[in-house]
Write a protein that holds these residues in place. Structure first.
Motif, PDB file in Angstrom:
ATOM      1  N   THR A   1      -3.216   8.492 -45.797  1.00 42.90           N
ATOM      2  CA  THR A   1      -1.763   8.527 -45.942  1.00 42.90           C
ATOM      3  C   THR A   1      -1.232   9.799 -45.295  1.00 42.90           C
ATOM      4  O   THR A   1      -1.818  10.876 -45.453  1.00 42.90           O
ATOM      5  CB  THR A   1      -1.363   8.508 -47.423  1.00 42.90           C
ATOM      6  N   GLY A   2      -0.147   9.686 -44.571  1.00 38.40           N
ATOM      7  CA  GLY A   2       0.338  10.867 -43.864  1.00 38.40           C
ATOM      8  C   GLY A   2       1.808  10.819 -43.547  1.00 38.40           C
ATOM      9  O   GLY A   2       2.530   9.892 -43.924  1.00 38.40           O
ATOM     10  N   ASP A   3       2.222  11.837 -42.847  1.00 35.67           N
ATOM     11  CA  ASP A   3       3.578  11.916 -42.331  1.00 35.67           C
ATOM     12  C   ASP A   3       3.485  12.573 -40.967  1.00 35.67           C
ATOM     13  O   ASP A   3       2.456  13.164 -40.619  1.00 35.67           O
ATOM     14  CB  ASP A   3       4.476  12.718 -43.280  1.00 35.67           C
ATOM     15  N   ALA A   4       4.554  12.484 -40.187  1.00 36.81           N
ATOM     16  CA  ALA A   4       4.501  12.981 -38.816  1.00 36.81           C
ATOM     17  C   ALA A   4       5.841  13.593 -38.409  1.00 36.81           C
ATOM     18  O   ALA A   4       6.564  13.036 -37.583  1.00 36.81           O
ATOM     19  CB  ALA A   4       4.108  11.854 -37.855  1.00 36.81           C
ATOM     20  N   PRO A   5       6.187  14.756 -38.980  1.00 36.79           N
ATOM     21  CA  PRO A   5       7.431  15.412 -38.572  1.00 36.79           C
ATOM     22  C   PRO A   5       7.341  15.903 -37.123  1.00 36.79           C
ATOM     23  O   PRO A   5       6.252  16.152 -36.600  1.00 36.79           O
ATOM     24  CB  PRO A   5       7.547  16.592 -39.539  1.00 36.79           C
ATOM     25  N   ARG A   6       8.498  16.020 -36.505  1.00 36.25           N
ATOM     26  CA  ARG A   6       8.577  16.490 -35.111  1.00 36.25           C
ATOM     27  C   ARG A   6       9.261  17.847 -35.072  1.00 36.25           C
ATOM     28  O   ARG A   6      10.247  18.078 -35.756  1.00 36.25           O
ATOM     29  CB  ARG A   6       9.339  15.475 -34.245  1.00 36.25           C
ATOM     30  N   PHE A   7       8.691  18.735 -34.263  1.00 39.30           N
ATOM     31  CA  PHE A   7       9.254  20.060 -34.040  1.00 39.30           C
ATOM     32  C   PHE A   7       9.322  20.284 -32.537  1.00 39.30           C
ATOM     33  O   PHE A   7       8.540  19.709 -31.774  1.00 39.30           O
ATOM     34  CB  PHE A   7       8.393  21.147 -34.694  1.00 39.30           C
ATOM     35  N   THR A   8      10.239  21.124 -32.106  1.00 36.74           N
ATOM     36  CA  THR A   8      10.436  21.343 -30.675  1.00 36.74           C
ATOM     37  C   THR A   8      10.358  22.827 -30.354  1.00 36.74           C
ATOM     38  O   THR A   8      11.029  23.648 -30.999  1.00 36.74           O
ATOM     39  CB  THR A   8      11.797  20.790 -30.219  1.00 36.74           C
ATOM     40  N   VAL A   9       9.532  23.172 -29.375  1.00 39.70           N
ATOM     41  CA  VAL A   9       9.534  24.520 -28.810  1.00 39.70           C
ATOM     42  C   VAL A   9      10.629  24.545 -27.748  1.00 39.70           C
ATOM     43  O   VAL A   9      10.579  23.764 -26.790  1.00 39.70           O
ATOM     44  CB  VAL A   9       8.163  24.864 -28.185  1.00 39.70           C
ATOM     45  N   PRO A  10      11.651  25.395 -27.913  1.00 35.56           N
ATOM     46  CA  PRO A  10      12.797  25.344 -27.004  1.00 35.56           C
ATOM     47  C   PRO A  10      12.429  25.681 -25.568  1.00 35.56           C
ATOM     48  O   PRO A  10      11.389  26.283 -25.282  1.00 35.56           O
ATOM     49  CB  PRO A  10      13.760  26.385 -27.601  1.00 35.56           C
TER      50      PRO A  10
ATOM     51  N   ALA B   1      11.979  21.682 -22.751  1.00 35.00           N
ATOM     52  CA  ALA B   1      11.406  21.892 -24.074  1.00 35.00           C
ATOM     53  C   ALA B   1      10.136  21.064 -24.238  1.00 35.00           C
ATOM     54  O   ALA B   1       9.897  20.102 -23.512  1.00 35.00           O
ATOM     55  CB  ALA B   1      12.424  21.518 -25.143  1.00 35.00           C
ATOM     56  N   ILE B   2       9.307  21.484 -25.193  1.00 33.56           N
ATOM     57  CA  ILE B   2       8.074  20.762 -25.484  1.00 33.56           C
ATOM     58  C   ILE B   2       8.154  20.248 -26.922  1.00 33.56           C
ATOM     59  O   ILE B   2       8.322  21.028 -27.861  1.00 33.56           O
ATOM     60  CB  ILE B   2       6.832  21.654 -25.300  1.00 33.56           C
ATOM     61  N   GLU B   3       8.066  18.943 -27.062  1.00 35.99           N
ATOM     62  CA  GLU B   3       8.144  18.323 -28.385  1.00 35.99           C
ATOM     63  C   GLU B   3       6.753  18.235 -28.991  1.00 35.99           C
ATOM     64  O   GLU B   3       5.760  18.007 -28.281  1.00 35.99           O
ATOM     65  CB  GLU B   3       8.758  16.932 -28.277  1.00 35.99           C
ATOM     66  N   PHE B   4       6.670  18.428 -30.301  1.00 38.94           N
ATOM     67  CA  PHE B   4       5.404  18.333 -31.021  1.00 38.94           C
ATOM     68  C   PHE B   4       5.549  17.358 -32.181  1.00 38.94           C
ATOM     69  O   PHE B   4       6.537  17.374 -32.904  1.00 38.94           O
ATOM     70  CB  PHE B   4       4.991  19.702 -31.592  1.00 38.94           C
ATOM     71  N   ILE B   5       4.524  16.526 -32.342  1.00 34.10           N
ATOM     72  CA  ILE B   5       4.388  15.692 -33.535  1.00 34.10           C
ATOM     73  C   ILE B   5       3.261  16.300 -34.363  1.00 34.10           C
ATOM     74  O   ILE B   5       2.134  16.439 -33.885  1.00 34.10           O
ATOM     75  CB  ILE B   5       4.063  14.233 -33.176  1.00 34.10           C
ATOM     76  N   TRP B   6       3.573  16.694 -35.602  1.00 35.46           N
ATOM     77  CA  TRP B   6       2.572  17.295 -36.489  1.00 35.46           C
ATOM     78  C   TRP B   6       2.182  16.254 -37.552  1.00 35.46           C
ATOM     79  O   TRP B   6       2.683  16.276 -38.666  1.00 35.46           O
ATOM     80  CB  TRP B   6       3.119  18.560 -37.152  1.00 35.46           C
ATOM     81  N   GLU B   7       1.293  15.354 -37.184  1.00 35.89           N
ATOM     82  CA  GLU B   7       0.814  14.357 -38.144  1.00 35.89           C
ATOM     83  C   GLU B   7      -0.186  15.016 -39.092  1.00 35.89           C
ATOM     84  O   GLU B   7      -1.109  15.701 -38.643  1.00 35.89           O
ATOM     85  CB  GLU B   7       0.153  13.205 -37.400  1.00 35.89           C
ATOM     86  N   TYR B   8      -0.009  14.805 -40.404  1.00 35.18           N
ATOM     87  CA  TYR B   8      -0.890  15.471 -41.370  1.00 35.18           C
ATOM     88  C   TYR B   8      -1.207  14.546 -42.537  1.00 35.18           C
ATOM     89  O   TYR B   8      -0.472  13.597 -42.821  1.00 35.18           O
ATOM     90  CB  TYR B   8      -0.239  16.766 -41.886  1.00 35.18           C
ATOM     91  N   ASP B   9      -2.307  14.841 -43.196  1.00 35.23           N
ATOM     92  CA  ASP B   9      -2.761  14.077 -44.352  1.00 35.23           C
ATOM     93  C   ASP B   9      -1.996  14.558 -45.584  1.00 35.23           C
ATOM     94  O   ASP B   9      -2.151  15.708 -46.009  1.00 35.23           O
ATOM     95  CB  ASP B   9      -4.267  14.284 -44.524  1.00 35.23           C
ATOM     96  N   ARG B  10      -1.202  13.677 -46.161  1.00 28.97           N
ATOM     97  CA  ARG B  10      -0.379  14.053 -47.316  1.00 28.97           C
ATOM     98  C   ARG B  10      -1.219  14.337 -48.556  1.00 28.97           C
ATOM     99  O   ARG B  10      -0.740  15.017 -49.475  1.00 28.97           O
ATOM    100  CB  ARG B  10       0.631  12.944 -47.640  1.00 28.97           C
TER     101      ARG B  10
END
Length: 471
Positions: A233-242, A417-426
């Motif tokens: 089970t996980g989630d995948a928030p997105r963050f952006t390096v400007p 910009a460089i987009e990142f998906i940080w998928e992690y185990d909840r």
């Protein structure tokens, strides 16, 4: 793999079994071990703004299914193991689901339900589409497929072919695409022969040397203890390096004569070292493994997981770490064809319930080429990697450098910009922990681009100690 004979088509009359590729076989057994697992399904959203002809779009999808056997393949168990079953071409039905007037949140609700549905691997389709109409001039095409027939390179090929076929068909012209020379099942048969070759033995010897003595686990501080059975089970928030910082990272890569990937991976290794207190560990990455011309345009799962050893021993400067990372990455590129399961079998890490062998953290770099997404009368926006609430690894960070990925496309706002998906185990991490890690990673990028001669200990704190903002 270039020392082997060319990949040739094999008969489809049943005289030659169609085995799974090594990577497919690993996923097949993972799926059997964890029924209902969604971690190895892929979802994308393609927004189409303008005047859309849904019948032409369906015809283009039908032609793609005809062209590529991977999109009409299922998987079956036999006494001799799992096999691929290739089905005849079929027409793609694409009814329009009209969400106009359905209220705010209707689109998100439909997408959420669609991506949460399991895709069975023993019957068609393993890839399918839904077309949502959300406004008079806006549609959303949901692309849903199982990783047994998918990788990131192939998805970009799919988008390219979809646009090319739609442009031709809407103009009343025939397909402009050449027929594929070989199909994925041909590659799987060929790979079996290659795995018995001296070239495969040489690659295994390389990986044994490269991973000799590496700790088998990366012990990140987690918010909750591990359990013997993973739930994925996980989630995948997105963050952006400007864009400004992303350009500084590119400039550092150019000055140090290393790939952009090496800079970003090295900074990620620093983050993990501070988080775990370790200076020697493995991080996985995915490599395209498309080293032969026959597979350049092939649909299917050719990507291979590769173990990259992070060596921060001796408190090097970040500049020195860059050199080490570059050497490790180039060595992996030269030996990327050996399937990950063969590497694991050769290295023989201990098997521990609830833990994945050798690599539990992945850093992926999605810079596979994507040509101009252009269709007359339509604006096309592609969002890959829509989360379905699952996680393959403890932590799976995906960098998407748009500027490096696009070919023949005009500069767009935000493309630097460089987009990142940080998928992690909840089950292991809280959302706040991952958000802090993403913020820490961005600050590390800023620090190393400003002063690459900085020692790793100054970036992580004292060896063996975790910074407060990483706990």
């Amino acid at each position: 793999m270039n020392d082997m004979a060319a990949i040739r088509p094999v008969p489809r009359d049943g005289t030659v079994p169609l085995p799974l590729s090594s990577a497919q076989e690993r996923l097949w057994f993972m799926q059997r071990l964890h029924p209902g697992m969604l971690a190895y399904q892929f979802q994308a959203k393609i927004e189409l703004t303008g005047t859309l002809d849904a019948r032409v779009l369906a015809a283009a999808l039908t032609e793609i299914v005809r062209r590529h056997e991977a999109y009409r393949t299922t998987f079956a168990e036999t006494p001799d193991g799992p096999v691929q079953v290739v089905h005849p071409p079929y027409e793609v039905g694409l009814s329009v689901e009209d969400l106009r007037g359905a209220g705010e949140g209707a689109e998100a609700d439909v997408i959420r339900a669609a991506v949460a549905a399991e895709i069975p691997v023993d019957r068609l389709p393993l890839v399918h589409w839904r077309l949502l109409r959300t406004a008079e001039d806006r549609h959303v095409l949901l692309h849903l497929e199982h990783h047994l027939v998918h990788d990131g390179w192939a998805f970009n090929l799919f988008v390219d072919e979809l646009c090319a076929l739609y442009r031709a068909f809407v103009a009343g012209e025939p397909s402009p695409l050449p027929e594929p020379g070989v199909q994925f099942a041909d590659f799987a048969v060929w790979q079996r022969s290659w795995l018995a070759s001296p070239a495969a033995d040489a690659q295994l010897a390389y990986w044994r040397r490269q991973l000799d003595g590496v700790p088998y686990f990366l012990d990140l501080a987690t918010d909750r203890p591990r359990t013997p059975r993973r739930r994925f089970t996980g989630d995948a928030p997105r963050f952006t390096v400007p864009g400004e910082l992303a350009d500084a990272v590119r400039a550092l890569a150019a000055r140090e004569r290393v790939p952009l990937f090496s800079v970003m991976l090295a900074a990620f290794q620093v983050l993990l070292s501070g988080w775990s207190g370790q200076d020697d560990f493995c991080v996985a990455t995915g490599m395209a493994a498309r080293t032969r011309p026959e597979v350049d345009g092939m649909f299917g799962m050719l990507v291979n997981t590769v173990a990259l050893r992070a060596d921060l021993r001796g408190d090097p400067s970040f500049r020195e770490l860059l050199r080490r990372t570059r050497t490790t990455t180039f060595g992996a590129l030269e030996h990327q064809e050996l399937p990950f399961d063969r590497v694991v079998a050769g290295v023989r890490p201990p098997r521990v319930r609830g833990r994945q062998p050798l690599c539990e953290v992945l850093f992926a770099f999605h810079d596979s080429p994507s040509r101009a997404v252009r269709i007359p009368g339509l604006q096309v926006e592609v969002t890959p990697g829509v989360s379905n609430g699952s996680a393959k690894f403890d932590l799976n960070v995906i960098a998407i450098p748009r500027a490096e990925q696009t070919i023949g496309q005009p500069d767009r706002a935000g493309a630097r910009a460089i987009e990142f998906i940080w998928e992690y185990d909840r089950d292991l991490f809280d959302a706040a922990t991952v958000a802090r890690a993403a913020g820490r990673y961005e600050r590390l990028l800023a620090a190393v681009t400003a002063a690459p001669e900085t020692r790793i200990s100054a970036l992580t704190g004292e060896p063996g100690r975790r910074r407060e903002d990483e706990k």
